[in-house]
Design a protein around this motif. Structure first.
Motif, mmCIF file in Angstrom:
data_model
loop_
_atom_site.group_PDB
_atom_site.id
_atom_site.type_symbol
_atom_site.label_atom_id
_atom_site.label_comp_id
_atom_site.label_asym_id
_atom_site.label_seq_id
_atom_site.Cartn_x
_atom_site.Cartn_y
_atom_site.Cartn_z
ATOM 1 N N ASN A 33 0.847 -1.190 0.000
ATOM 2 C CA ASN A 33 0.000 0.000 0.000
ATOM 3 C C ASN A 33 0.889 1.249 0.000
ATOM 4 O OD1 ASN A 33 -2.432 1.528 0.365
ATOM 5 N ND2 ASN A 33 -1.947 1.678 2.542
ATOM 6 N N LEU A 34 0.519 2.256 -0.776
ATOM 7 C CA LEU A 34 1.256 3.517 -0.806
ATOM 8 C C LEU A 34 0.454 4.601 -0.100
ATOM 9 C CD1 LEU A 34 3.613 5.319 -1.750
ATOM 10 C CD2 LEU A 34 2.328 5.703 -3.882
ATOM 11 N N LEU A 35 1.093 5.239 0.871
ATOM 12 C CA LEU A 35 0.529 6.403 1.542
ATOM 13 C C LEU A 35 1.442 7.573 1.220
ATOM 14 C CD1 LEU A 35 0.616 3.883 3.899
ATOM 15 C CD2 LEU A 35 -0.988 5.484 4.863
ATOM 16 N N SER A 36 0.864 8.751 1.076
ATOM 17 C CA SER A 36 1.685 9.937 0.827
ATOM 18 C C SER A 36 1.136 11.120 1.610
ATOM 19 C CB SER A 36 1.721 10.267 -0.667
ATOM 20 O OG SER A 36 0.440 10.635 -1.131
ATOM 21 N N LEU A 37 2.037 12.017 1.984
ATOM 22 C CA LEU A 37 1.600 13.241 2.651
ATOM 23 C C LEU A 37 0.966 14.187 1.655
ATOM 24 C CD1 LEU A 37 4.543 14.021 5.107
ATOM 25 C CD2 LEU A 37 2.265 13.132 5.662
ATOM 26 N N ILE A 38 1.475 14.142 0.414
ATOM 27 C CA ILE A 38 1.020 15.078 -0.599
ATOM 28 C C ILE A 38 1.279 14.463 -1.971
ATOM 29 C CG2 ILE A 38 3.215 16.339 -0.724
ATOM 30 C CD1 ILE A 38 1.553 18.935 -0.692
ATOM 31 N N THR A 39 0.487 14.859 -2.942
ATOM 32 C CA THR A 39 0.696 14.384 -4.307
ATOM 33 C C THR A 39 1.283 15.509 -5.155
ATOM 34 O OG1 THR A 39 -1.477 15.072 -5.096
ATOM 35 C CG2 THR A 39 -1.309 12.830 -4.158
ATOM 36 N N ALA A 40 1.814 15.137 -6.305
ATOM 37 C CA ALA A 40 2.334 16.141 -7.234
ATOM 38 C C ALA A 40 1.232 17.127 -7.608
ATOM 39 C CB ALA A 40 2.901 15.466 -8.476
ATOM 40 N N GLU A 41 0.042 16.610 -7.818
ATOM 41 C CA GLU A 41 -1.094 17.467 -8.158
ATOM 42 C C GLU A 41 -1.317 18.527 -7.074
ATOM 43 O OE1 GLU A 41 -5.924 17.040 -8.848
ATOM 44 O OE2 GLU A 41 -4.667 15.245 -8.931
ATOM 45 N N ASP A 42 -1.214 18.098 -5.800
ATOM 46 C CA ASP A 42 -1.381 19.030 -4.684
ATOM 47 C C ASP A 42 -0.287 20.089 -4.689
ATOM 48 O OD1 ASP A 42 -3.534 17.511 -3.697
ATOM 49 O OD2 ASP A 42 -2.229 16.335 -2.377
ATOM 50 N N VAL A 43 0.944 19.668 -4.913
ATOM 51 C CA VAL A 43 2.088 20.587 -4.871
ATOM 52 C C VAL A 43 1.988 21.612 -5.982
ATOM 53 C CG1 VAL A 43 4.603 20.768 -5.111
ATOM 54 C CG2 VAL A 43 3.623 18.931 -3.752
ATOM 55 N N LEU A 44 1.552 21.172 -7.164
ATOM 56 C CA LEU A 44 1.524 22.054 -8.326
ATOM 57 C C LEU A 44 0.318 22.987 -8.354
ATOM 58 C CD1 LEU A 44 2.749 19.480 -10.969
ATOM 59 C CD2 LEU A 44 4.078 21.314 -9.927
ATOM 60 N N LYS A 45 -0.699 22.662 -7.548
ATOM 61 C CA LYS A 45 -1.904 23.485 -7.478
ATOM 62 C C LYS A 45 -1.553 24.849 -6.892
ATOM 63 C CE LYS A 45 -5.314 20.658 -6.333
ATOM 64 N NZ LYS A 45 -6.182 19.968 -5.387
ATOM 65 N N LYS A 46 -1.995 25.887 -7.551
ATOM 66 C CA LYS A 46 -1.704 27.256 -7.078
ATOM 67 C C LYS A 46 -2.597 27.628 -5.928
ATOM 68 C CE LYS A 46 1.404 28.221 -10.177
ATOM 69 N NZ LYS A 46 2.757 28.310 -9.900
#
Length: 176
Positions: free
Chosen positions: A163-176
């Motif tokens: 299972n993969l858990l993440s604090l943040i996704t690339a989509e989240d980081v790139l969102k202005k």
């Protein structure tokens, strides 16, 4: 989305735009330089705090934290200090000197390991580390990363029954 982590990554200038080749070999128009974050004690502390909160929220149970040398080791150390759960370091290949071990630290057979990773793209590095741990008798069910680039890593880990858990996704980081 974890705004605290996103703000910390932006604050330390971990997000760069340009023409980059990732460790996976893929090309990208942006790069998330987690080394900038993991070498800053304040940002590293935020990451460890947020990971610890999510571990508690998810009810994850494990005996050890595993960090892939070299990039994930600071994360493993910080999370270990925060949770008081010991960690091990997993090498990609044996050294020509010393003990020549692939796993540094104490990992009794049958130990459940939470693997931590900075950025997951294709999950190649952590997949290799999972194989090392499993070949040594360890159990890996979860990988926890700071950033999931959403570029096939989730699917690659699912193929390994992880299972993969993440604090943040690339989509989240790139969102202005």
């Amino acid at each position: 989305m974890n705004n605290r982590v996103k703000d910390a990554l932006i604050r330390c200038n971990a997000l760069a735009y340009g023409d980059f080749t990732l460790a996976s070999g893929k090309k990208s128009e942006y790069y998330i330089d987690i080394k900038k974050a993991s070498t800053d004690p304040y940002i590293l502390e935020i990451i460890a705090d947020e990971m610890a909160k999510e571990i508690e929220n998810q009810g994850l149970q494990f005996a050890l934290i595993g960090g892939v040398a070299l990039g994930s080791v600071p994360l493993a150390v910080a999370l270990s200090l925060r949770t008081k759960i010991p960690y091990v370091m997993i090498r990609k290949e044996k050294k020509d000197h010393g003990t020549q071990k692939l796993i540094e630290g104490t990992m009794p057979e049958g130990s459940k390991i939470l693997m931590v990773e900075d950025v997951i793209t294709s999950a190649g590095s952590v997949s290799t580390a999972i194989d090392v741990v499993r070949n040594a008798g360890g159990i890996v069910e979860n990988v926890f990363c700071v950033v999931d680039r959403q570029s096939g890593g989730l699917e690659a880990l699912q193929q390994k029954n992880v299972n993969l858990l993440s604090l943040i996704t690339a989509e989240d980081v790139l969102k202005k």
